[in-house]
Every structure is written in C-alpha cells, then in structure tokens.
Scaffold this motif. Structure first.
Motif, PDB file in Angstrom:
ATOM      1  N   LYS A  96       0.811  -1.216   0.000  1.00  0.00           N
ATOM      2  CA  LYS A  96       0.000   0.000   0.000  1.00  0.00           C
ATOM      3  C   LYS A  96       0.845   1.266   0.000  1.00  0.00           C
ATOM      4  CE  LYS A  96      -3.948  -2.090   2.390  1.00  0.00           C
ATOM      5  NZ  LYS A  96      -4.679  -2.210   3.682  1.00  0.00           N
ATOM      6  N   GLU A  97       1.993   1.228   0.671  1.00  0.00           N
ATOM      7  CA  GLU A  97       2.765   2.446   0.882  1.00  0.00           C
ATOM      8  C   GLU A  97       3.974   2.585  -0.037  1.00  0.00           C
ATOM      9  OE1 GLU A  97       3.530   3.059   5.077  1.00  0.00           O
ATOM     10  OE2 GLU A  97       1.643   2.057   5.591  1.00  0.00           O
ATOM     11  N   SER A  98       4.248   1.539  -0.837  1.00  0.00           N
ATOM     12  CA  SER A  98       5.336   1.633  -1.807  1.00  0.00           C
ATOM     13  C   SER A  98       4.807   1.301  -3.202  1.00  0.00           C
ATOM     14  CB  SER A  98       6.476   0.670  -1.461  1.00  0.00           C
ATOM     15  OG  SER A  98       7.443   0.689  -2.499  1.00  0.00           O
ATOM     16  N   PRO A  99       4.352   2.313  -3.935  1.00  0.00           N
ATOM     17  CA  PRO A  99       3.901   2.079  -5.311  1.00  0.00           C
ATOM     18  C   PRO A  99       5.001   1.433  -6.162  1.00  0.00           C
ATOM     19  CG  PRO A  99       3.234   4.267  -4.583  1.00  0.00           C
ATOM     20  CD  PRO A  99       4.156   3.727  -3.530  1.00  0.00           C
ATOM     21  N   ILE A 100       6.248   1.742  -5.874  1.00  0.00           N
ATOM     22  CA  ILE A 100       7.365   1.179  -6.641  1.00  0.00           C
ATOM     23  C   ILE A 100       7.403  -0.337  -6.492  1.00  0.00           C
ATOM     24  CG2 ILE A 100       9.893   0.992  -6.729  1.00  0.00           C
ATOM     25  CD1 ILE A 100      10.013   3.994  -6.076  1.00  0.00           C
ATOM     26  N   LEU A 101       7.367  -0.811  -5.252  1.00  0.00           N
ATOM     27  CA  LEU A 101       7.429  -2.251  -5.015  1.00  0.00           C
ATOM     28  C   LEU A 101       6.157  -2.954  -5.469  1.00  0.00           C
ATOM     29  CD1 LEU A 101       9.151  -2.265  -1.507  1.00  0.00           C
ATOM     30  CD2 LEU A 101      10.202  -2.750  -3.724  1.00  0.00           C
ATOM     31  N   ALA A 102       5.018  -2.290  -5.263  1.00  0.00           N
ATOM     32  CA  ALA A 102       3.748  -2.887  -5.686  1.00  0.00           C
ATOM     33  C   ALA A 102       3.713  -3.083  -7.199  1.00  0.00           C
ATOM     34  CB  ALA A 102       2.587  -1.998  -5.244  1.00  0.00           C
ATOM     35  N   GLU A 103       4.231  -2.101  -7.930  1.00  0.00           N
ATOM     36  CA  GLU A 103       4.257  -2.217  -9.389  1.00  0.00           C
ATOM     37  C   GLU A 103       5.236  -3.300  -9.832  1.00  0.00           C
ATOM     38  OE1 GLU A 103       4.744   0.599 -13.352  1.00  0.00           O
ATOM     39  OE2 GLU A 103       5.695   1.213 -11.479  1.00  0.00           O
ATOM     40  N   MET A 104       6.385  -3.383  -9.169  1.00  0.00           N
ATOM     41  CA  MET A 104       7.361  -4.416  -9.516  1.00  0.00           C
ATOM     42  C   MET A 104       6.776  -5.811  -9.292  1.00  0.00           C
ATOM     43  SD  MET A 104      11.031  -2.946  -8.152  1.00  0.00           S
ATOM     44  CE  MET A 104      11.976  -4.180  -9.071  1.00  0.00           C
ATOM     45  N   GLU A 105       6.027  -5.953  -8.205  1.00  0.00           N
ATOM     46  CA  GLU A 105       5.384  -7.242  -7.936  1.00  0.00           C
ATOM     47  C   GLU A 105       4.322  -7.547  -8.994  1.00  0.00           C
ATOM     48  OE1 GLU A 105       3.446  -9.574  -4.154  1.00  0.00           O
ATOM     49  OE2 GLU A 105       2.707  -7.552  -4.570  1.00  0.00           O
ATOM     50  N   LYS A 106       3.530  -6.551  -9.327  1.00  0.00           N
ATOM     51  CA  LYS A 106       2.485  -6.722 -10.338  1.00  0.00           C
ATOM     52  C   LYS A 106       3.071  -7.126 -11.687  1.00  0.00           C
ATOM     53  CE  LYS A 106      -1.268  -4.197 -12.631  1.00  0.00           C
ATOM     54  NZ  LYS A 106      -1.970  -2.885 -12.753  1.00  0.00           N
ATOM     55  N   ASN A 107       4.238  -6.576 -12.010  1.00  0.00           N
ATOM     56  CA  ASN A 107       4.890  -6.875 -13.288  1.00  0.00           C
ATOM     57  C   ASN A 107       5.697  -8.177 -13.274  1.00  0.00           C
ATOM     58  OD1 ASN A 107       3.878  -4.489 -14.325  1.00  0.00           O
ATOM     59  ND2 ASN A 107       5.727  -3.314 -13.891  1.00  0.00           N
ATOM     60  N   GLY A 108       5.748  -8.823 -12.107  1.00  0.00           N
ATOM     61  CA  GLY A 108       6.496 -10.078 -12.005  1.00  0.00           C
ATOM     62  C   GLY A 108       7.993  -9.908 -11.856  1.00  0.00           C
ATOM     63  N   ASP A 109       8.423  -8.671 -11.545  1.00  0.00           N
ATOM     64  CA  ASP A 109       9.861  -8.417 -11.389  1.00  0.00           C
ATOM     65  C   ASP A 109      10.381  -8.888 -10.036  1.00  0.00           C
ATOM     66  OD1 ASP A 109       9.961  -7.183 -13.892  1.00  0.00           O
ATOM     67  OD2 ASP A 109       9.358  -5.250 -13.039  1.00  0.00           O
ATOM     68  N   ILE A 110       9.499  -8.876  -9.039  1.00  0.00           N
ATOM     69  CA  ILE A 110       9.881  -9.314  -7.698  1.00  0.00           C
ATOM     70  C   ILE A 110       8.732 -10.104  -7.076  1.00  0.00           C
ATOM     71  CG2 ILE A 110      11.426  -7.361  -7.250  1.00  0.00           C
ATOM     72  CD1 ILE A 110       9.162  -6.213  -5.421  1.00  0.00           C
ATOM     73  N   GLU A 111       9.063 -10.826  -6.017  1.00  0.00           N
ATOM     74  CA  GLU A 111       8.053 -11.427  -5.148  1.00  0.00           C
ATOM     75  C   GLU A 111       8.118 -10.712  -3.805  1.00  0.00           C
ATOM     76  OE1 GLU A 111       6.810 -15.677  -2.995  1.00  0.00           O
ATOM     77  OE2 GLU A 111       8.654 -15.553  -4.173  1.00  0.00           O
ATOM     78  N   ILE A 112       6.959 -10.421  -3.244  1.00  0.00           N
ATOM     79  CA  ILE A 112       6.864  -9.876  -1.887  1.00  0.00           C
ATOM     80  C   ILE A 112       6.187 -10.946  -1.047  1.00  0.00           C
ATOM     81  CG2 ILE A 112       5.930  -8.050  -0.419  1.00  0.00           C
ATOM     82  CD1 ILE A 112       5.863  -6.225  -2.884  1.00  0.00           C
ATOM     83  N   VAL A 113       6.862 -11.412   0.005  1.00  0.00           N
ATOM     84  CA  VAL A 113       6.330 -12.567   0.732  1.00  0.00           C
ATOM     85  C   VAL A 113       6.684 -12.481   2.215  1.00  0.00           C
ATOM     86  CG1 VAL A 113       8.374 -13.994   0.284  1.00  0.00           C
ATOM     87  CG2 VAL A 113       6.172 -15.101   0.700  1.00  0.00           C
ATOM     88  N   GLY A 114       5.787 -13.021   3.029  1.00  0.00           N
ATOM     89  CA  GLY A 114       6.019 -13.097   4.457  1.00  0.00           C
ATOM     90  C   GLY A 114       6.503 -14.475   4.855  1.00  0.00           C
ATOM     91  N   ALA A 115       7.196 -14.541   5.991  1.00  0.00           N
ATOM     92  CA  ALA A 115       7.695 -15.814   6.494  1.00  0.00           C
ATOM     93  C   ALA A 115       7.840 -15.722   8.008  1.00  0.00           C
ATOM     94  CB  ALA A 115       9.040 -16.163   5.853  1.00  0.00           C
ATOM     95  N   SER A 116       7.824 -16.872   8.650  1.00  0.00           N
ATOM     96  CA  SER A 116       8.000 -16.925  10.100  1.00  0.00           C
ATOM     97  C   SER A 116       9.059 -17.959  10.460  1.00  0.00           C
ATOM     98  CB  SER A 116       6.673 -17.272  10.787  1.00  0.00           C
ATOM     99  OG  SER A 116       5.724 -16.243  10.605  1.00  0.00           O
TER     100      SER A 116
END
Length: 203
Positions: A172-192
C-alpha cells in the motif's frame, strides 16, 4: 557456492530467489552449511554487490537472516528492526534493494517468541519503544478477542499476523514495489522463523 554477480542476479527469477532461500533454510536446519570462502567473497564483492534478496527481520539475536538462510557475503540485503515493522526508512531501503540494486524477492521475516510483539501485547510504554510498538497494534487488534491478557498462543498469532500487516503496508505504501510485484519483477512474501527448530515457514 558462487559469489553473487550481476549476470547471476539478472538471470534469476523471483521464484528462483524464493527457492534459494528455502534450500538455504533446509541446510541450516540440517546443520549442513554450503561451502564458501568468505574471504574470497569479500574480495569478489569489493567492487560491487548484486544481492538476490532483501529481508526485513527482527533485531532478535536468534534470527540472523544470513545464517538462517545459509547465505554469504554479497547475497542478501538485511534490514533489521524490532518487531520487523514497516516505516519510511525501511520502505526506502527495500525500494533501493529491488528497484536500484536488482534484488528479486522482498521477505518480511517474523519469528516465534518475539520480545517486541510480546511487549506490544502487554502494552509496554517506554521512551522511543512506545512509538515502535504502536506499529504492531493493527496485528494486535486483528487477534484480540477481549480485554483479557494475551495467552502465549495468542501472542504467537499476533507475531504471524504482524508479518501480514507489514506485507500489506509494503504494497500500500510503496507504489514502486507494488508495481514491480504486479509486473512479475519481484516477489513480496512473508515468512515466520521458529526459534525452537530453526525452520522458516513462508506464508
């Protein structure tokens, strides 16, 4: 193990980066470290760095990201803050890692028995810690059932949810990262990370 180069980084997909972390954690749990010469890696990375991942984790001394994922010098960007919470500086660091430096995966790594989460659940107020712990409140409010004291099990649920909250804030707060994820350039993921077993579970 090879030192990360631009060529290796360029040819990695987000899925490959994810798999490298999974395999590294498997080695860590099995106490089978990859063979690498850290001194050679220091020399090899002295002129530049090409990390494949950026990992936001807690400051907890039991959860060093490089060791947990069995990575060497120049392999990952490591961001550490109590409670693995998001703020503007963390977002800027992640944007640098992915958009400028070419990392292919952004991980938010929480862990069991987190002191920051426990303190937040117990409503600790102390100096600058107060404003830091307030960032965990959305996860607390998502788990809280009543005004009674949190059980150890509920605190673990808050830790898990806190990772999800951080992931949501990144998008929500990083349009840059959100767009990169949408374009398949990166994965954003949680882990424990489980401090009892050393195992990382991706959300």
């Amino acid at each position: 193990m090879r030192t990360q180069t631009k060529e290796i980084q360029d040819n990695l997909t987000p899925k490959c980066a994810h798999d490298i972390l999974v395999e590294g954690n498997k080695r860590f749990v099995a106490n089978l470290k990859a063979q690498r010469n850290l001194k050679d890696q220091v020399l090899a990375t002295s002129e530049g760095q090409y990390p494949f991942a950026v990992i936001l984790s807690c400051i907890d001394s039991r959860v060093p990201a490089e060791l947990v994922f069995d990575q060497g010098i120049g392999d990952i960007f490591s961001i550490r803050v109590a409670g693995n919470v998001i703020n503007q500086d963390v977002l800027g660091s992640m944007e640098y890692a992915c958009k400028v430096a070419g990392s292919k995966i952004a991980v938010v790594l929480g862990h069991t028995k987190c002191g920051a989460v426990t303190a937040a659940c117990n409503n600790v107020k102390l100096g600058n810690i107060t404003s830091l712990l307030e960032k965990i409140n959305p996860a607390i409010n998502a788990i809280r059932k009543e005004d009674s004291k949190f059980t150890p099990e509920q605190i673990e649920e808050v830790s898990f949810e806190n990772v999800n909250v951080s992931i949501d804030r990144i998008r929500k707060e990083s349009p840059i990262l959100a767009e990169m994820e949408k374009n398949g350039d990166i994965e954003i993921v949680g882990a424990s990370y489980d401090v009892n077993t050393g195992l990382v579970e991706f959300h």
